[in-house]
Structure formats: structure tokens, C-alpha cells
Design an enzyme around this catalytic site. Structure first.
Site, PDB file in Angstrom:
ATOM      1  N   CYS A 152     -10.977   1.530   4.796  1.00 39.47           N
ATOM      2  CA  CYS A 152     -10.172   2.470   5.581  1.00 39.47           C
ATOM      3  C   CYS A 152     -10.835   3.836   5.525  1.00 39.47           C
ATOM      4  O   CYS A 152     -11.460   4.186   4.525  1.00 39.47           O
ATOM      5  CB  CYS A 152      -8.766   2.528   4.987  1.00 39.47           C
ATOM      6  SG  CYS A 152      -7.708   3.764   5.722  1.00 39.47           S
TER       7      CYS A 152
ATOM      8  N   ARG B  75      -7.160   1.884  -0.253  1.00 34.23           N
ATOM      9  CA  ARG B  75      -5.869   1.388   0.235  1.00 34.23           C
ATOM     10  C   ARG B  75      -5.666  -0.122   0.109  1.00 34.23           C
ATOM     11  O   ARG B  75      -5.446  -0.813   1.113  1.00 34.23           O
ATOM     12  CB  ARG B  75      -5.636   1.831   1.684  1.00 34.23           C
ATOM     13  CG  ARG B  75      -5.686   3.325   1.842  1.00 34.23           C
ATOM     14  CD  ARG B  75      -5.340   3.748   3.232  1.00 34.23           C
ATOM     15  NE  ARG B  75      -3.909   3.713   3.492  1.00 34.23           N
ATOM     16  CZ  ARG B  75      -3.379   3.902   4.675  1.00 34.23           C
ATOM     17  NH1 ARG B  75      -4.135   4.112   5.711  1.00 34.23           N
ATOM     18  NH2 ARG B  75      -2.073   3.876   4.828  1.00 34.23           N
TER      19      ARG B  75
ATOM     20  N   LYS C 213       7.116   7.668  13.398  1.00 32.60           N
ATOM     21  CA  LYS C 213       6.275   6.462  13.457  1.00 32.60           C
ATOM     22  C   LYS C 213       6.405   5.651  12.169  1.00 32.60           C
ATOM     23  O   LYS C 213       6.595   4.441  12.200  1.00 32.60           O
ATOM     24  CB  LYS C 213       4.808   6.866  13.670  1.00 32.60           C
ATOM     25  CG  LYS C 213       3.819   5.753  13.349  1.00 32.60           C
ATOM     26  CD  LYS C 213       2.376   6.194  13.424  1.00 32.60           C
ATOM     27  CE  LYS C 213       1.810   6.842  12.194  1.00 32.60           C
ATOM     28  NZ  LYS C 213       1.290   5.960  11.141  1.00 32.60           N
ATOM     29  N   ASN C 214       6.316   6.356  11.032  1.00 35.52           N
ATOM     30  CA  ASN C 214       6.286   5.624   9.762  1.00 35.52           C
ATOM     31  C   ASN C 214       7.656   5.092   9.343  1.00 35.52           C
ATOM     32  O   ASN C 214       7.766   4.329   8.385  1.00 35.52           O
ATOM     33  CB  ASN C 214       5.666   6.493   8.663  1.00 35.52           C
ATOM     34  CG  ASN C 214       4.165   6.614   8.848  1.00 35.52           C
ATOM     35  OD1 ASN C 214       3.588   5.919   9.676  1.00 35.52           O
ATOM     36  ND2 ASN C 214       3.543   7.507   8.089  1.00 35.52           N
TER      37      ASN C 214
HETATM   38  N1  EPU Z   1      -2.085   1.790  -3.444  1.00 41.11           N
HETATM   39  C1  EPU Z   1      -2.670   0.832  -4.230  1.00 41.11           C
HETATM   40  N2  EPU Z   1      -2.207  -0.462  -4.137  1.00 41.11           N
HETATM   41  C2  EPU Z   1      -1.195  -0.809  -3.287  1.00 41.11           C
HETATM   42  C3  EPU Z   1      -0.600   0.177  -2.481  1.00 41.11           C
HETATM   43  C4  EPU Z   1      -1.074   1.472  -2.588  1.00 41.11           C
HETATM   44  O1  EPU Z   1      -3.583   1.108  -5.004  1.00 41.11           O
HETATM   45  O2  EPU Z   1      -0.822  -1.992  -3.259  1.00 41.11           O
HETATM   46  C5  EPU Z   1      -2.572   3.183  -3.527  1.00 41.11           C
HETATM   47  C6  EPU Z   1      -3.206   3.632  -2.197  1.00 41.11           C
HETATM   48  O3  EPU Z   1      -4.550   3.245  -2.115  1.00 41.11           O
HETATM   49  C7  EPU Z   1      -3.008   5.127  -2.254  1.00 41.11           C
HETATM   50  C8  EPU Z   1      -1.656   5.267  -2.974  1.00 41.11           C
HETATM   51  O4  EPU Z   1      -1.463   4.041  -3.675  1.00 41.11           O
HETATM   52  O5  EPU Z   1      -4.021   5.717  -3.004  1.00 41.11           O
HETATM   53  C9  EPU Z   1      -0.468   5.518  -2.070  1.00 41.11           C
HETATM   54  O6  EPU Z   1      -0.488   4.619  -0.980  1.00 41.11           O
HETATM   55  P1  EPU Z   1       0.820   4.116  -0.222  1.00 41.11           P
HETATM   56  O7  EPU Z   1       0.950   2.648  -0.447  1.00 41.11           O
HETATM   57  O8  EPU Z   1       1.969   4.969  -0.558  1.00 41.11           O
HETATM   58  O9  EPU Z   1       0.395   4.352   1.292  1.00 41.11           O
HETATM   59  P2  EPU Z   1       0.848   3.453   2.500  1.00 41.11           P
HETATM   60  O10 EPU Z   1       2.191   2.933   2.227  1.00 41.11           O
HETATM   61  O11 EPU Z   1      -0.241   2.508   2.851  1.00 41.11           O
HETATM   62  C10 EPU Z   1       2.096   5.299   3.853  1.00 41.11           C
HETATM   63  C11 EPU Z   1       1.964   5.908   5.215  1.00 41.11           C
HETATM   64  C12 EPU Z   1       0.697   6.758   5.263  1.00 41.11           C
HETATM   65  C13 EPU Z   1       0.804   7.843   4.192  1.00 41.11           C
HETATM   66  C14 EPU Z   1       1.025   7.198   2.822  1.00 41.11           C
HETATM   67  C15 EPU Z   1       1.249   8.200   1.715  1.00 41.11           C
HETATM   68  C16 EPU Z   1       3.036   4.284   6.646  1.00 41.11           C
HETATM   69  C17 EPU Z   1       2.923   3.249   7.696  1.00 41.11           C
HETATM   70  N3  EPU Z   1       1.906   4.848   6.216  1.00 41.11           N
HETATM   71  O12 EPU Z   1       0.919   4.501   3.674  1.00 41.11           O
HETATM   72  O13 EPU Z   1       0.668   7.372   6.554  1.00 41.11           O
HETATM   73  O14 EPU Z   1      -0.354   8.613   4.174  1.00 41.11           O
HETATM   74  O15 EPU Z   1       2.173   6.328   2.871  1.00 41.11           O
HETATM   75  O16 EPU Z   1       2.340   9.011   1.987  1.00 41.11           O
HETATM   76  O17 EPU Z   1       4.138   4.609   6.223  1.00 41.11           O
HETATM   77  C18 EPU Z   1      -0.337   8.182   8.518  1.00 41.11           C
HETATM   78  O18 EPU Z   1       0.759   8.140   9.073  1.00 41.11           O
HETATM   79  O19 EPU Z   1      -1.339   8.763   9.043  1.00 41.11           O
HETATM   80  C19 EPU Z   1      -0.528   7.559   7.221  1.00 41.11           C
HETATM   81  C20 EPU Z   1      -1.727   7.252   6.724  1.00 41.11           C
END
Ligand code: EPU
Length: 417
Positions: free
Chosen positions: A116, A121, A22-23
Site C-alpha cells: 500500500c 497495512r 466514506k469510512n
Molecule cells: N494494523 C496491523 N494489523 C492489522 C490492522 C492494522 O498491523 O490487522 C496496523 C496498520 O498497518 C496501521 C495501524 O495498525 O499501522 C492502524 O491501521 P487501521 O487498521 O486502524 O487502519 P484501517 O482500518 O485499515 C482506517 C481507515 C483509514 C485510516 C485508518 C487510521 C477505513 C476504510 N480506512 O484504515 O482511512 O487512515 O483507519 O485511522 O476506515 C483514508 O480514508 O484515506 C484512509 C486510509
């Protein structure tokens, strides 16, 4: 609203196949916005988040054709470069269209995600990165408006913190920028590498994806391509734990064992036998389990997306396990539900202390987010009696036919409306 009714106590046996990730599929779908030629993706899972992304792309101007697990996307022109609140609030990954839209048509309007279930996030790193590439950003009425009428300009972007979709969003913005972009402290997740592989097939120049430093040489245009999405490592990990927690003998096929090395190592330390019959298969045989501490980390560390599942496993292990969640600040919602089933879990800030083994008994529980709900399914498979899991629409966001796949391995699970 659908529910799952699960009667626990059966050791799972047999084979379960893994679906596409999915991701990985979500950013790949967004990447199709970068070209006016057709992009065909294979092995796209049939899950709700993917349907949400397809709906968003149709509103933006893509023609989307679905044939089994193949999706053909064609975006001759961007009609409406916007991701509205109605979609973003149901799926935060909608913000993945930000980079491609600014790159393709010089502007985008994307709703801020808001709260969230698993943590704050924000998307400040996506915004910061786009600003580095020369986009003008304005925030008003709950939306981000990004503009780069003259196109984006390559630059160095150093992420303060590793972000998976932030890295993906910026990579998609940079492929059409003038000159060179360096992404530093980039995410190394397999999904980032898979996106880079697709973009390279579309004509992008990218080096270093899968490492912390990604170098992108902008090109004038991208063309159509065909790509097969990698296996879903979180789904494969879920089934691995299902085999271990039920004391079963389960073979997980069509997966990439390398992508869940950290989980395999923990499950082995906990006493289950895990072997790799071939490069795309894992076999797990459960037995007496012992507690092993775990800390979530960015890839290649232990995935936060499998933390809830591991907590369910540790309720059945002998001893005390300390689970430290370092990626999200509020990702222990499942602990209270597991406690309703008899688990002994104490929460202390970022730590969960799990004492086991406890006798889990079936109960009514509520799914709070995608991965938390999967941990309730796992606990229910190990519990005595019947568990009713409410709000399984959370599971449907990211697991393809989970009840059918588990039932094929002997699980007593059914969906009721
Ligand atoms: N963060 C910030 N600012 C940003 C971006 C992230 O502070 O601009 C923080 C987040 O709040 C978090 C950390 O950095 O504490 C890591 O977040 P990341 O951006 O890596 O998460 P994401 O890209 O929003 C993806 C997956 C998530 C998975 C995370 C971590 C996708 C679509 N989603 O989310 O998957 O948990 O990486 O590996 O790829 C799931 O599939 O259930 C899911 C939540």
C-alpha cells in the site's frame, strides 16, 4: 486520466456542505450482508470506493439500488462469499466483508491486500480475532479462507494495536456469534460508533461502541433497517484547512464539529479563528499563521487522514513545525510534491520538519494516495500561479465533487481529461 488545474491565490469565501462519511459508509454497506432483509442507508457519498464496495456486494449476492445519496441493499442469499484480488488491490476496505460473510454463511475467501502507498497495512488482527471466535483460517494463493461451519462462538479479543476496520470487522462477526464477545483495546473512532448504531437498529446487542471496550451479545438473526451515515469528518477538516490556508472566511455546514476537535484546536493554536455558529457548522477565518507541532494519534487524537493537509498548512505558517506520524510508516509521500512547489520540508523517519512560511509556486505534481492528493489541492490553492495535479483518481476515491464544492467558494479549480 483526469487532472486538476488550480490557480491559487484566492481567499475562499462562503459555505461548503459536508457529505456523508466514506469510512462510515463502507462498513455500513458490508453490514447489510448480515441480514436477508433490505437495509437502506442515507447520505452515502458518491465516491469511487463506495462504488467499488457496491460492485463487490453485487458479486457476493446483494441487489443494490442507488437513488441520489440513498442506497438500498438486499441480500436474500450469499451467492459467492469471496472478495477477489482485483477488487481488494484497488480498495483495502474490501476486507470488511470477511467478518459479515463468516457470520452469515460460515465461510469467506478474501484476498490478502498486499502493499500500500502509505504503509504495510496487514490484516493480521482481523484474522486473529476471527480465530478467537472459532473460525478456522487457511492462507493459500494470496487468499485468506475462513470457515466456521457450526457458526462463531463469542470470545474476548484483545487487539495488540488499535485498528479501525479490524474493530468493525470483528464487531460484525460477533453480532451473530453464540454468546458474548468482548473487544478490548477497540478503536473509538466515530465510524465504529456509527456502525454499531446501524447494527443495533438491525437487532444486534452492542454496548460500549465509541470506547475501548465493546461488549457484544450474539443474536440468532438480524433484520432490515434504515440508517443515515454520519458526516465525513476528514472532508470537513479538509475544508477547514482550505479556509485557513487561503486566509479566507469559510463556513463548513452539515458537519459534526465534535469529530474534528483535535484539528480545530491545532488550527486555532496556529492563529486562525474558528467558531461554531451551531451544532453542525464551523466557520474559519484565516490570518497570519504560526507553526504548531502535531502528532497523529487514534481518535480522539489528531487523525492521520488529515496529516498531509496539516503539513500543507504548516508550509504557510511562521516558524518550524514538527509533524510526527505514528499510525502509518510511509505516509509522507506528499512531502516531495509539496517541496516541488517550494515547501521546505525535511523528513527524518516518522518526523517531518516543516519550515515556514514559504512562497509556494504552481507546479506539475502527482497525487500518490487519497489524502496526499488533497494536501496538494490545498497547497495549490495557496500557491502563486497554476498547479496541475495528475492522477486525481486518487482524490475521487474519497471526496465527493471536491472541485465543485471548492469552486463554489471561489477556488479557481477545474478538471480536465
Ligand atoms: N494494523 C496491523 N494489523 C492489522 C490492522 C492494522 O498491523 O490487522 C496496523 C496498520 O498497518 C496501521 C495501524 O495498525 O499501522 C492502524 O491501521 P487501521 O487498521 O486502524 O487502519 P484501517 O482500518 O485499515 C482506517 C481507515 C483509514 C485510516 C485508518 C487510521 C477505513 C476504510 N480506512 O484504515 O482511512 O487512515 O483507519 O485511522 O476506515 C483514508 O480514508 O484515506 C484512509 C486510509
Amino acid at each position: 486520466m483526469d487532472k486538476f488545474i488550480i490557480t491559487g491565490g484566492t481567499a475562499l469565501q462562503g459555505e461548503i456542505p459536508t457529505s456523508g462519511s466514506k469510512n462510515s459508509a463502507l462498513p455500513a454497506l458490508a453490514a447489510a450482508l448480515l441480514t436477508d432483509e433490505p437495509v437502506t442507508l442515507h447520505r452515502v457519498p458518491h465516491v469511487r470506493d463506495i462504488r467499488t464496495m457496491q460492485r463487490l456486494l453485487v458479486d457476493i449476492g446483494s441487489k443494490v439500488e442507488v437513488d441520489h445519496s440513498a442506497v438500498r441493499l438486499h441480500t436474500p442469499a450469499i451467492v459467492c462469499p469471496e472478495a477477489p484480488y482485483e477488487l481488494v488491490k484497488t480498495m483495502r476496505a474490501s476486507s470488511l466483508v470477511l467478518g459479515p460473510l463468516v457470520a452469515r454463511c460460515g465461510r469467506a475467501r478474501v484476498s490478502l491486500p498486499g502493499g500500500c502507498a502509505i504503509g504495510a497495512r496487514p490484516i493480521n488482527f482481523h484474522i486473529f480475532g476471527l480465530e478467537r471466535l472459532g473460525a478456522r483460517i487457511n492462507q493459500a494463493h494470496g487468499y485468506i479462507e475462513a470457515e466456521a461451519p457450526e457458526g462463531l462462538q463469542g470470545a474476548t479479543v484483545h487487539f495488540d494495536r488499535i485498528t479501525v476496520t479490524g474493530t468493525e470487522d470483528l464487531m460484525m462477526a460477533a453480532v451473530l456469534a453464540r454468546g458474548e464477545t468482548m473487544l478490548r483495546n477497540a478503536a473509538r473512532e466515530p465510524e465504529v460508533k456509527d456502525l454499531a448504531d446501524l447494527l443495533v437498529k438491525m437487532g444486534a446487542k452492542i454496548e460500549g461502541a465509541g470506547t475501548s471496550n465493546i461488549r457484544i451479545q450474539g443474536v440468532e438473526r438480524l433484520h432490515g433497517a434504515e440508517h443515515t451515515i454520519i458526516p465525513d469528518r476528514i472532508e470537513a477538516g479538509t475544508f477547514l484547512i482550505a479556509g485557513a490556508i487561503t486566509g479566507g472566511d469559510l463556513t463548513i455546514t452539515e458537519c459534526n464539529p465534535e469529530h474534528i476537535g483535535a484539528l480545530v484546536s491545532k488550527v486555532q493554536q496556529a492563529g486562525a479563528e474558528v467558531t461554531q455558529p451551531d451544532t453542525a457548522t464551523l466557520r474559519v477565518r484565516g490570518g497570519g499563521l504560526r507553526s504548531v507541532d502535531m502528532t497523529t494519534e487514534e481518535y480522539p487524537g489528531f487523525a492521520t487522514d488529515l496529516q498531509a493537509h496539516y503539513m500543507a498548512l504548516m508550509t504557510q505558517a511562521d516558524g518550524i513545525a514538527i509533524i510526527l506520524e505514528t499510525i502509518f510508516e510511509n505516509r509522507f509521500m506528499h512531502a516531495q510534491e509539496l517541496a516541488r512547489m517550494g515547501a521546505k520540508i525535511r523528513l527524518d523517519g516518522k518526523q517531518a520538519i516543516v519550515a515556514g512560511p514559504s512562497l509556494l509556486t504552481g507546479a506539475g505534481v502527482i497525487a500518490s494516495d487519497l489524502r496526499a492528493s488533497a494536501s496538494l489541492v490545498l497547497a495549490a490553492l495557496a500557491a502563486r500561479g497554476e498547479t496541475v495535479i495528475d492522477r486525481v483518481y486518487h482524490i475521487d476515491r474519497g471526496y465527493e465533487k471536491i472541485e465543485t464544492k471548492l469552486a463554489r467558494a471561489g477556488a479557481k479549480i477545474r478538471r480536465v481529461e
